[in-house]
Design a protein around this motif. Structure first.
Motif, PDB file in Angstrom:
ATOM      1  N   GLU A   1      12.857   4.669 -26.308  1.00 16.64           N
ATOM      2  CA  GLU A   1      12.901   3.508 -26.546  1.00 16.64           C
ATOM      3  C   GLU A   1      11.355   3.181 -27.039  1.00 16.64           C
ATOM      4  N   GLU A   2      10.609   4.047 -26.657  1.00 16.02           N
ATOM      5  CA  GLU A   2       9.778   4.547 -27.719  1.00 16.02           C
ATOM      6  C   GLU A   2       9.072   5.390 -29.195  1.00 16.02           C
ATOM      7  N   PHE A   3      10.168   6.191 -29.328  1.00 20.52           N
ATOM      8  CA  PHE A   3      10.587   6.518 -30.567  1.00 20.52           C
ATOM      9  C   PHE A   3      12.116   6.150 -31.198  1.00 20.52           C
TER      10      PHE A   3
ATOM     11  N   TYR B   1       9.303  16.238 -19.652  1.00 21.50           N
ATOM     12  CA  TYR B   1      10.552  16.718 -19.678  1.00 21.50           C
ATOM     13  C   TYR B   1       9.749  16.979 -21.730  1.00 21.50           C
ATOM     14  N   ILE B   2      10.073  17.295 -22.288  1.00 21.24           N
ATOM     15  CA  ILE B   2      10.452  17.760 -23.654  1.00 21.24           C
ATOM     16  C   ILE B   2      11.590  16.716 -24.327  1.00 21.24           C
ATOM     17  N   VAL B   3      11.727  15.941 -24.752  1.00 24.49           N
ATOM     18  CA  VAL B   3      12.633  15.644 -25.568  1.00 24.49           C
ATOM     19  C   VAL B   3      12.592  16.242 -26.966  1.00 24.49           C
ATOM     20  N   THR B   4      13.330  16.846 -27.117  1.00 23.12           N
ATOM     21  CA  THR B   4      14.052  16.699 -28.485  1.00 23.12           C
ATOM     22  C   THR B   4      15.203  16.531 -29.640  1.00 23.12           C
ATOM     23  N   TYR B   5      14.663  15.040 -30.497  1.00 25.32           N
ATOM     24  CA  TYR B   5      15.224  15.094 -31.764  1.00 25.32           C
ATOM     25  C   TYR B   5      15.623  16.097 -33.450  1.00 25.32           C
TER      26      TYR B   5
ATOM     27  N   TYR C   1      11.293  16.601 -34.230  1.00 23.39           N
ATOM     28  CA  TYR C   1      10.557  15.480 -33.356  1.00 23.39           C
ATOM     29  C   TYR C   1      11.025  15.794 -32.023  1.00 23.39           C
ATOM     30  N   ASN C   2       9.423  15.862 -30.907  1.00 25.75           N
ATOM     31  CA  ASN C   2       9.660  15.858 -29.819  1.00 25.75           C
ATOM     32  C   ASN C   2       9.037  14.775 -28.951  1.00 25.75           C
ATOM     33  N   VAL C   3       9.526  14.908 -27.703  1.00 24.80           N
ATOM     34  CA  VAL C   3       8.441  13.273 -27.381  1.00 24.80           C
ATOM     35  C   VAL C   3       8.202  14.335 -25.632  1.00 24.80           C
TER      36      VAL C   3
ATOM     37  N   PHE D   1       5.441  15.248 -31.170  1.00 25.40           N
ATOM     38  CA  PHE D   1       4.082  16.025 -31.889  1.00 25.40           C
ATOM     39  C   PHE D   1       5.965  16.818 -32.653  1.00 25.40           C
ATOM     40  N   SER D   2       5.270  17.152 -34.112  1.00 27.48           N
ATOM     41  CA  SER D   2       6.461  18.168 -35.191  1.00 27.48           C
ATOM     42  C   SER D   2       5.825  19.314 -35.481  1.00 27.48           C
ATOM     43  N   TYR D   3       6.420  19.967 -35.426  1.00 25.84           N
ATOM     44  CA  TYR D   3       5.891  21.284 -36.606  1.00 25.84           C
ATOM     45  C   TYR D   3       7.132  22.154 -37.023  1.00 25.84           C
ATOM     46  N   ARG D   4       8.680  21.296 -37.365  1.00 25.91           N
ATOM     47  CA  ARG D   4       9.553  21.681 -38.157  1.00 25.91           C
ATOM     48  C   ARG D   4      10.286  21.136 -38.484  1.00 25.91           C
TER      49      ARG D   4
END
Lengths: 278, 190
Positions: free
Chosen positions: B95-97, B145-149, B172-174, B187-190
Protein backbone atom coordinates in the motif's frame (compact mmCIF):
# COMPACT_ATOMS: atom_id res chain seq x y z
CA UNK A 1 55.15 65.17 -34.23
CA UNK A 2 51.54 65.59 -33.20
CA UNK A 3 50.46 63.33 -36.04
CA UNK A 4 52.82 60.56 -34.84
CA UNK A 5 51.47 60.82 -31.32
CA UNK A 6 47.91 60.59 -32.61
CA UNK A 7 48.81 57.51 -34.66
CA UNK A 8 50.36 55.87 -31.60
CA UNK A 9 47.26 56.58 -29.52
CA UNK A 10 45.04 55.07 -32.24
CA UNK A 11 47.19 51.93 -32.35
CA UNK A 12 47.08 51.52 -28.57
CA UNK A 13 43.32 52.09 -28.47
CA UNK A 14 42.81 49.58 -31.29
CA UNK A 15 44.83 46.96 -29.45
CA UNK A 16 42.89 47.62 -26.26
CA UNK A 17 39.59 47.24 -28.14
CA UNK A 18 40.77 43.98 -29.62
CA UNK A 19 41.70 42.64 -26.16
CA UNK A 20 38.27 43.64 -24.81
CA UNK A 21 36.58 42.02 -27.79
CA UNK A 22 38.30 38.68 -27.32
CA UNK A 23 37.90 38.76 -23.55
CA UNK A 24 34.18 39.27 -24.14
CA UNK A 25 34.04 36.25 -26.39
CA UNK A 26 35.91 33.93 -24.05
CA UNK A 27 34.37 35.02 -20.78
CA UNK A 28 30.82 35.57 -21.97
CA UNK A 29 28.37 34.79 -19.19
CA UNK A 30 25.24 34.61 -21.25
CA UNK A 31 22.69 32.08 -20.06
CA UNK A 32 22.43 29.20 -22.45
CA UNK A 33 19.18 27.37 -23.08
CA UNK A 34 18.92 23.65 -23.59
CA UNK A 35 15.61 22.36 -24.90
CA UNK A 36 15.43 18.77 -26.07
CA UNK A 37 12.67 16.87 -27.73
CA UNK A 38 12.06 14.17 -25.20
CA UNK A 39 9.66 11.36 -25.99
CA UNK A 40 11.63 8.14 -26.35
CA UNK A 41 11.75 5.59 -23.56
CA UNK A 42 14.97 5.44 -21.56
CA UNK A 43 15.15 9.19 -21.99
CA UNK A 44 15.10 11.45 -18.97
CA UNK A 45 13.28 14.77 -19.46
CA UNK A 46 14.09 17.86 -17.43
CA UNK A 47 12.64 21.17 -16.38
CA UNK A 48 15.29 23.03 -14.42
CA UNK A 49 18.57 24.88 -14.41
CA UNK A 50 22.24 24.56 -13.55
CA UNK A 51 24.87 26.76 -12.01
CA UNK A 52 28.38 25.67 -12.93
CA UNK A 53 31.06 26.46 -10.37
CA UNK A 54 34.04 24.46 -11.58
CA UNK A 55 36.49 22.58 -9.41
CA UNK A 56 38.19 25.36 -7.44
CA UNK A 57 39.27 24.84 -3.83
CA UNK A 58 36.96 22.56 -1.90
CA UNK A 59 34.37 22.88 -4.72
CA UNK A 60 30.65 22.43 -3.99
CA UNK A 61 29.99 20.90 -0.60
CA UNK A 62 26.32 21.72 -0.04
CA UNK A 63 23.12 22.51 -1.92
CA UNK A 64 19.70 23.53 -0.59
CA UNK A 65 16.24 24.35 -1.94
CA UNK A 66 12.74 24.81 -0.61
CA UNK A 67 10.40 23.09 -3.04
CA UNK A 68 6.71 23.81 -2.90
CA UNK A 69 4.60 21.01 -4.28
CA UNK A 70 1.54 22.21 -6.20
CA UNK A 71 -2.06 21.62 -5.12
CA UNK A 72 -2.39 18.91 -7.77
CA UNK A 73 0.25 16.23 -8.17
CA UNK A 74 1.49 14.69 -11.44
CA UNK A 75 0.34 11.40 -12.88
CA UNK A 76 2.97 8.83 -13.81
CA UNK A 77 3.26 6.48 -16.79
CA UNK A 78 4.26 2.83 -16.89
CA UNK A 79 7.37 2.14 -14.79
CA UNK A 80 8.02 5.86 -14.84
CA UNK A 81 8.41 8.61 -12.30
CA UNK A 82 8.00 12.31 -11.74
CA UNK A 83 10.35 14.03 -9.32
CA UNK A 84 11.85 17.31 -8.15
CA UNK A 85 15.24 17.80 -6.51
CA UNK A 86 18.39 19.83 -5.92
CA UNK A 87 21.59 17.98 -6.87
CA UNK A 88 25.37 18.24 -6.64
CA UNK A 89 27.04 17.09 -9.84
CA UNK A 90 30.56 16.14 -10.78
CA UNK A 91 30.77 14.74 -14.32
CA UNK A 92 29.01 11.34 -14.18
CA UNK A 93 28.78 11.38 -10.39
CA UNK A 94 25.90 12.98 -8.56
CA UNK A 95 24.08 13.11 -5.27
CA UNK A 96 20.55 14.46 -4.76
CA UNK A 97 17.62 14.62 -2.41
CA UNK A 98 14.04 15.43 -3.34
CA UNK A 99 10.59 13.98 -3.71
CA UNK A 100 9.50 11.38 -6.23
CA UNK A 101 6.26 9.81 -7.38
CA UNK A 102 6.39 6.37 -8.96
CA UNK A 103 2.85 5.11 -8.74
CA UNK A 104 0.09 5.58 -11.23
CA UNK A 105 -3.16 6.97 -9.92
CA UNK A 106 -6.39 5.06 -10.26
CA UNK A 107 -8.74 7.54 -8.64
CA UNK A 108 -10.54 10.63 -9.88
CA UNK A 109 -8.69 13.38 -11.65
CA UNK A 110 -8.92 16.77 -10.04
CA UNK A 111 -9.87 19.98 -11.73
CA UNK A 112 -6.25 20.20 -12.74
CA UNK A 113 -7.35 18.04 -15.64
CA UNK A 114 -5.94 14.87 -17.06
CA UNK A 115 -2.39 14.39 -15.90
CA UNK A 116 -2.74 16.20 -12.59
CA UNK A 117 -4.46 14.63 -9.62
CA UNK A 118 -5.75 15.44 -6.18
CA UNK A 119 -5.17 14.52 -3.47
CA UNK A 120 -1.49 13.65 -3.44
CA UNK A 121 -0.89 9.92 -3.59
CA UNK A 122 2.25 7.88 -3.35
CA UNK A 123 4.90 10.59 -3.21
CA UNK A 124 8.04 9.85 -1.25
CA UNK A 125 11.09 11.77 -0.15
CA UNK A 126 14.19 10.18 -1.66
CA UNK A 127 17.96 10.32 -1.79
CA UNK A 128 20.11 9.04 -4.62
CA UNK A 129 23.86 8.87 -5.06
CA UNK A 130 25.71 7.67 -8.12
CA UNK A 131 29.42 6.97 -7.95
CA UNK A 132 29.75 7.25 -11.71
CA UNK A 133 30.43 3.79 -13.01
CA UNK A 134 27.06 2.40 -14.01
CA UNK A 135 27.02 -0.09 -16.85
CA UNK A 136 24.28 -0.70 -19.39
CA UNK A 137 21.05 -1.97 -17.89
CA UNK A 138 22.22 -2.09 -14.28
CA UNK A 139 22.24 0.10 -11.21
CA UNK A 140 25.89 -0.59 -10.44
CA UNK A 141 27.23 2.17 -8.18
CA UNK A 142 23.82 3.85 -7.88
CA UNK A 143 21.96 3.80 -4.56
CA UNK A 144 18.48 5.03 -3.64
CA UNK A 145 16.88 5.48 -0.25
CA UNK A 146 13.19 6.30 0.20
CA UNK A 147 11.30 7.68 3.12
CA UNK A 148 7.95 6.05 3.79
CA UNK A 149 6.46 9.53 3.79
CA UNK A 150 6.44 12.30 1.23
CA UNK A 151 5.27 15.84 0.58
CA UNK A 152 1.60 16.70 0.90
CA UNK A 153 0.06 18.54 -2.04
CA UNK A 154 0.42 22.28 -1.53
CA UNK A 155 3.24 21.96 1.03
CA UNK A 156 6.76 23.43 1.20
CA UNK A 157 9.67 21.21 2.22
CA UNK A 158 13.37 21.94 2.59
CA UNK A 159 15.86 19.65 0.83
CA UNK A 160 19.57 19.63 1.57
CA UNK A 161 22.58 17.61 0.46
CA UNK A 162 25.83 18.38 2.22
CA UNK A 163 29.27 17.01 2.80
CA UNK A 164 29.37 15.96 6.43
CA UNK A 165 32.72 14.53 7.49
CA UNK A 166 33.49 11.74 5.05
CA UNK A 167 29.87 11.40 3.95
CA UNK A 168 27.34 12.95 1.61
CA UNK A 169 24.33 13.43 3.87
CA UNK A 170 20.84 14.10 2.54
CA UNK A 171 18.01 15.51 4.63
CA UNK A 172 14.45 16.74 4.27
CA UNK A 173 13.15 19.33 6.74
CA UNK A 174 16.21 18.62 8.89
CA UNK A 175 15.60 14.85 9.08
CA UNK A 176 18.38 12.73 7.60
CA UNK A 177 17.38 10.24 4.92
CA UNK A 178 20.79 8.85 4.06
CA UNK A 179 24.53 9.35 4.39
CA UNK A 180 26.90 7.67 1.97
CA UNK A 181 30.70 7.68 1.96
CA UNK A 182 32.42 10.23 -0.26
CA UNK A 183 34.51 7.40 -1.65
CA UNK A 184 33.23 4.07 -2.83
CA UNK A 185 36.50 2.75 -4.21
CA UNK A 186 39.85 4.43 -3.97
CA UNK A 187 39.94 4.95 -7.72
CA UNK A 188 36.28 5.80 -8.16
CA UNK A 189 35.34 8.61 -5.88
CA UNK A 190 32.91 11.40 -5.55
CA UNK A 191 34.78 13.92 -3.50
CA UNK A 192 33.19 17.21 -4.31
CA UNK A 193 30.87 18.80 -6.81
CA UNK A 194 31.57 21.11 -9.71
CA UNK A 195 27.97 22.17 -10.43
CA UNK A 196 24.52 22.25 -8.89
CA UNK A 197 21.22 21.53 -10.60
CA UNK A 198 17.67 22.30 -9.47
CA UNK A 199 15.12 20.48 -11.54
CA UNK A 200 11.95 18.54 -12.10
CA UNK A 201 12.35 15.27 -13.97
CA UNK A 202 10.19 12.66 -15.68
CA UNK A 203 11.45 9.34 -17.01
CA UNK A 204 10.63 5.75 -17.87
CA UNK A 205 12.79 2.81 -18.84
CA UNK A 206 9.98 1.07 -20.71
CA UNK A 207 7.64 3.71 -22.14
CA UNK A 208 7.43 7.25 -23.44
CA UNK A 209 8.50 9.52 -20.57
CA UNK A 210 5.85 11.99 -21.72
CA UNK A 211 3.24 9.61 -20.29
CA UNK A 212 4.29 11.11 -16.97
CA UNK A 213 3.78 14.77 -16.11
CA UNK A 214 6.10 17.34 -14.58
CA UNK A 215 4.76 18.61 -11.28
CA UNK A 216 2.56 21.67 -11.66
CA UNK A 217 0.19 23.19 -14.17
CA UNK A 218 -0.06 26.74 -15.48
CA UNK A 219 -2.36 27.73 -12.61
CA UNK A 220 -0.74 25.67 -9.85
CA UNK A 221 3.00 25.81 -10.29
CA UNK A 222 5.81 24.11 -8.44
CA UNK A 223 8.19 26.63 -6.88
CA UNK A 224 11.87 26.41 -5.96
CA UNK A 225 12.90 29.11 -3.46
CA UNK A 226 15.65 29.75 -0.89
CA UNK A 227 17.94 28.18 -3.46
CA UNK A 228 21.59 28.17 -2.41
CA UNK A 229 24.88 26.36 -2.70
CA UNK A 230 28.07 26.33 -0.67
CA UNK A 231 31.15 26.62 -2.85
CA UNK A 232 34.74 26.91 -1.68
CA UNK A 233 33.87 28.41 1.68
CA UNK A 234 31.12 30.77 0.55
CA UNK A 235 27.33 30.55 0.39
CA UNK A 236 25.83 31.51 -2.96
CA UNK A 237 22.23 32.62 -2.54
CA UNK A 238 20.21 32.20 -5.72
CA UNK A 239 23.27 31.14 -7.72
CA UNK A 240 23.08 32.53 -11.23
CA UNK A 241 21.68 30.40 -14.03
CA UNK A 242 24.54 29.15 -16.17
CA UNK A 243 22.07 27.29 -18.35
CA UNK A 244 18.46 26.27 -18.07
CA UNK A 245 16.75 23.24 -19.59
CA UNK A 246 13.18 23.02 -20.78
CA UNK A 247 12.65 19.71 -22.52
CA UNK A 248 9.34 18.76 -24.16
CA UNK A 249 6.33 19.84 -22.03
CA UNK A 250 8.54 21.79 -19.60
CA UNK A 251 7.68 25.38 -18.73
CA UNK A 252 9.35 27.71 -16.28
CA UNK A 253 9.15 31.31 -15.11
CA UNK A 254 12.52 32.81 -14.21
CA UNK A 255 11.39 36.42 -13.90
CA UNK A 256 11.48 36.34 -10.07
CA UNK A 257 14.89 34.71 -9.86
CA UNK A 258 18.19 36.52 -9.74
CA UNK A 259 21.53 36.90 -8.04
CA UNK A 260 21.70 40.70 -7.93
CA UNK A 261 21.30 42.75 -4.77
CA UNK A 262 17.60 43.07 -5.54
CA UNK A 263 17.29 39.39 -4.84
CA UNK A 264 19.80 39.12 -2.00
CA UNK A 265 16.91 38.38 0.31
CA UNK A 266 16.51 34.90 -1.04
CA UNK A 267 12.86 34.59 -0.09
CA UNK A 268 12.15 37.10 -2.86
CA UNK A 269 13.97 34.99 -5.38
CA UNK A 270 12.23 31.97 -6.76
CA UNK A 271 11.65 30.09 -9.97
CA UNK A 272 8.47 28.38 -11.04
CA UNK A 273 8.13 25.12 -12.95
CA UNK A 274 5.13 23.39 -14.50
CA UNK A 275 4.03 21.05 -17.23
CA UNK A 276 2.93 23.04 -20.30
CA UNK A 277 0.16 20.52 -21.05
CA UNK A 278 -1.81 21.40 -17.92
CA UNK B 1 61.37 -4.97 -56.29
CA UNK B 2 58.85 -2.21 -56.36
CA UNK B 3 56.04 -4.78 -56.20
CA UNK B 4 57.61 -6.36 -53.11
CA UNK B 5 57.69 -2.98 -51.39
CA UNK B 6 54.04 -2.34 -52.11
CA UNK B 7 53.08 -5.77 -50.78
CA UNK B 8 55.15 -5.20 -47.62
CA UNK B 9 53.46 -1.87 -47.00
CA UNK B 10 50.05 -3.45 -47.54
CA UNK B 11 50.88 -6.28 -45.11
CA UNK B 12 51.97 -3.76 -42.49
CA UNK B 13 48.73 -1.83 -42.92
CA UNK B 14 46.63 -5.00 -42.59
CA UNK B 15 48.53 -5.99 -39.43
CA UNK B 16 48.09 -2.52 -37.94
CA UNK B 17 44.36 -2.57 -38.74
CA UNK B 18 43.93 -6.04 -37.21
CA UNK B 19 45.81 -5.00 -34.09
CA UNK B 20 43.61 -1.93 -33.67
CA UNK B 21 40.45 -4.01 -34.01
CA UNK B 22 41.77 -6.49 -31.43
CA UNK B 23 42.73 -3.72 -29.01
CA UNK B 24 39.34 -2.06 -29.43
CA UNK B 25 37.53 -5.34 -28.77
CA UNK B 26 39.58 -5.89 -25.60
CA UNK B 27 38.81 -2.39 -24.43
CA UNK B 28 35.07 -2.82 -25.09
CA UNK B 29 35.04 -6.00 -23.03
CA UNK B 30 36.54 -4.16 -20.08
CA UNK B 31 34.35 -1.09 -20.29
CA UNK B 32 31.08 -2.73 -21.08
CA UNK B 33 30.78 -6.25 -19.71
CA UNK B 34 27.03 -6.22 -20.38
CA UNK B 35 27.01 -9.81 -21.55
CA UNK B 36 27.84 -10.94 -18.03
CA UNK B 37 25.46 -8.64 -16.22
CA UNK B 38 22.45 -10.92 -16.10
CA UNK B 39 24.51 -13.85 -14.95
CA UNK B 40 26.25 -11.83 -12.24
CA UNK B 41 22.99 -10.34 -11.02
CA UNK B 42 21.30 -13.67 -10.60
CA UNK B 43 24.39 -15.07 -8.89
CA UNK B 44 24.45 -12.18 -6.43
CA UNK B 45 20.78 -12.48 -5.70
CA UNK B 46 21.21 -15.97 -4.37
CA UNK B 47 24.26 -15.12 -2.30
CA UNK B 48 24.69 -12.60 0.50
CA UNK B 49 24.77 -15.03 3.40
CA UNK B 50 26.75 -13.37 6.16
CA UNK B 51 27.79 -14.90 9.44
CA UNK B 52 24.72 -15.83 11.49
CA UNK B 53 22.45 -14.02 9.05
CA UNK B 54 20.45 -15.74 6.40
CA UNK B 55 19.46 -13.29 3.72
CA UNK B 56 19.05 -12.81 0.00
CA UNK B 57 20.42 -9.29 0.39
CA UNK B 58 23.98 -8.40 -0.62
CA UNK B 59 25.57 -7.76 2.76
CA UNK B 60 28.45 -5.73 1.29
CA UNK B 61 26.09 -3.40 -0.54
CA UNK B 62 23.99 -2.98 2.61
CA UNK B 63 27.16 -2.07 4.45
CA UNK B 64 27.84 0.63 1.86
CA UNK B 65 24.41 2.00 2.73
CA UNK B 66 25.12 1.96 6.47
CA UNK B 67 22.71 -0.94 7.01
CA UNK B 68 23.69 -3.90 9.19
CA UNK B 69 21.57 -7.03 9.55
CA UNK B 70 21.86 -9.35 12.50
CA UNK B 71 20.15 -12.57 13.45
CA UNK B 72 16.80 -11.71 15.05
CA UNK B 73 15.21 -13.33 18.05
CA UNK B 74 12.46 -15.77 17.15
CA UNK B 75 9.48 -13.62 16.34
CA UNK B 76 7.19 -15.14 18.98
CA UNK B 77 9.55 -14.14 21.80
CA UNK B 78 9.85 -10.42 21.07
CA UNK B 79 9.14 -8.56 24.31
CA UNK B 80 6.01 -10.64 24.76
CA UNK B 81 4.09 -8.12 22.70
CA UNK B 82 1.93 -8.66 19.69
CA UNK B 83 3.68 -8.60 16.33
CA UNK B 84 2.28 -8.33 12.86
CA UNK B 85 2.25 -11.26 10.48
CA UNK B 86 4.09 -11.49 7.16
CA UNK B 87 0.73 -11.12 5.47
CA UNK B 88 0.12 -7.76 7.14
CA UNK B 89 3.67 -6.60 6.35
CA UNK B 90 3.23 -7.50 2.68
CA UNK B 91 -0.11 -5.67 2.55
CA UNK B 92 1.25 -2.53 4.22
CA UNK B 93 4.42 -2.43 2.11
CA UNK B 94 2.34 -2.80 -1.04
CA UNK B 95 0.00 0.00 0.00
CA UNK B 96 2.89 2.36 0.72
CA UNK B 97 4.77 1.57 -2.51
CA UNK B 98 1.97 0.30 -4.80
CA UNK B 99 3.86 0.65 -8.05
CA UNK B 100 6.78 -1.43 -6.81
CA UNK B 101 4.32 -4.18 -5.96
CA UNK B 102 2.46 -3.90 -9.26
CA UNK B 103 5.54 -3.89 -11.48
CA UNK B 104 7.41 -6.66 -9.68
CA UNK B 105 7.56 -10.21 -10.98
CA UNK B 106 8.65 -11.75 -7.69
CA UNK B 107 8.13 -10.78 -4.06
CA UNK B 108 10.06 -12.20 -1.13
CA UNK B 109 9.94 -11.38 2.56
CA UNK B 110 12.58 -11.85 5.22
CA UNK B 111 12.43 -11.45 8.96
CA UNK B 112 15.57 -9.61 10.12
CA UNK B 113 17.04 -7.43 12.83
CA UNK B 114 18.26 -4.17 11.32
CA UNK B 115 20.51 -1.30 12.37
CA UNK B 116 20.71 1.86 10.27
CA UNK B 117 21.87 5.05 11.99
CA UNK B 118 21.81 6.97 8.70
CA UNK B 119 18.04 7.05 8.26
CA UNK B 120 16.00 9.20 10.67
CA UNK B 121 13.03 10.41 8.65
CA UNK B 122 10.17 8.68 10.44
CA UNK B 123 6.60 9.92 10.54
CA UNK B 124 5.04 11.14 13.78
CA UNK B 125 2.60 8.22 13.63
CA UNK B 126 5.42 5.67 13.49
CA UNK B 127 7.33 7.32 16.33
CA UNK B 128 4.18 7.46 18.44
CA UNK B 129 3.61 3.74 17.99
CA UNK B 130 7.15 2.43 18.49
CA UNK B 131 8.78 3.45 21.77
CA UNK B 132 12.22 2.02 20.94
CA UNK B 133 12.33 3.92 17.68
CA UNK B 134 11.20 7.10 19.40
CA UNK B 135 13.91 6.81 22.05
CA UNK B 136 16.76 5.85 19.73
CA UNK B 137 15.77 8.04 16.78
CA UNK B 138 16.96 5.36 14.37
CA UNK B 139 16.64 1.64 13.72
CA UNK B 140 18.92 0.08 16.33
CA UNK B 141 18.70 -3.71 16.25
CA UNK B 142 15.06 -3.31 15.33
CA UNK B 143 13.10 -6.44 14.35
CA UNK B 144 11.72 -5.84 10.87
CA UNK B 145 10.44 -7.52 7.77
CA UNK B 146 12.24 -6.70 4.55
CA UNK B 147 9.85 -7.00 1.62
CA UNK B 148 11.75 -7.30 -1.64
CA UNK B 149 10.17 -6.60 -5.03
CA UNK B 150 12.05 -7.89 -8.07
CA UNK B 151 11.68 -7.64 -11.81
CA UNK B 152 10.88 -4.01 -12.54
CA UNK B 153 13.03 -1.62 -14.57
CA UNK B 154 13.19 1.88 -13.13
CA UNK B 155 15.60 4.58 -14.24
CA UNK B 156 17.76 6.51 -11.83
CA UNK B 157 17.22 10.25 -11.51
CA UNK B 158 20.23 11.49 -13.44
CA UNK B 159 21.22 15.13 -14.00
CA UNK B 160 20.45 16.98 -17.22
CA UNK B 161 23.01 16.36 -19.99
CA UNK B 162 24.21 13.24 -18.19
CA UNK B 163 27.06 11.55 -20.07
CA UNK B 164 27.14 8.25 -18.18
CA UNK B 165 24.95 5.16 -18.49
CA UNK B 166 21.53 5.83 -16.96
CA UNK B 167 21.26 3.42 -14.03
CA UNK B 168 18.40 0.93 -14.22
CA UNK B 169 17.17 -0.60 -10.95
CA UNK B 170 15.46 -3.99 -10.94
CA UNK B 171 14.91 -4.59 -7.23
CA UNK B 172 13.33 -2.49 -4.49
CA UNK B 173 13.02 -3.16 -0.76
CA UNK B 174 10.62 -1.95 1.92
CA UNK B 175 11.53 -2.20 5.60
CA UNK B 176 8.44 -2.86 7.74
CA UNK B 177 8.34 -2.60 11.52
CA UNK B 178 7.48 -6.01 13.01
CA UNK B 179 5.79 -4.47 16.06
CA UNK B 180 3.52 -1.96 14.34
CA UNK B 181 3.41 -3.13 10.74
CA UNK B 182 4.36 0.38 9.59
CA UNK B 183 6.62 0.71 6.53
CA UNK B 184 9.72 2.58 7.71
CA UNK B 185 11.85 3.13 4.62
CA UNK B 186 12.65 1.83 1.15
CA UNK B 187 15.95 1.27 -0.59
CA UNK B 188 17.43 -0.01 -3.82
CA UNK B 189 20.95 -0.89 -4.90
CA UNK B 190 20.47 -3.38 -7.76
Amino acid sequence: MKKRLAEKIIVVLSLFSLILFFEGIFTSKEVSADSQACSVNKTNCFNGFEHTFGAGGTAVTSVYADISTPSYMPTVGSQGSSSAWPMIVNDTKYVQVGWIKTNKFAGNYGSGGLGQVFPSDGEHFFYEINYGYSSIGTSLGDYQVYSAKGPAAGSVNGYRVEKSGNYWAGEVNGNQIAAFPLSYDTDKFLYSGTAVQFSEEINSAVSNPQSSAFAGGANYRSKFSNVRAFFNGKTYYSPSITRYFTDTSASQNRSHYGDTSVYSNQSNSYIEFWDSRY
Amino acid sequence: MKKTKVISVLCCLVMLFSFSIFAYAQDETQINPSSNIKENLSDNQDEGVAENVETKQDIDELENMGIVLSKPEPIFSIQNVETVSEKVALKNAGEEFPQWEEDSKEVIIEYQQITNPNFRDFSEEVLAKNEALRKEGYMNNLPVYIVTYRGMSYEGNVPDSYKGEVPIHHEYNVVVDVLTGEPLMGFSYR
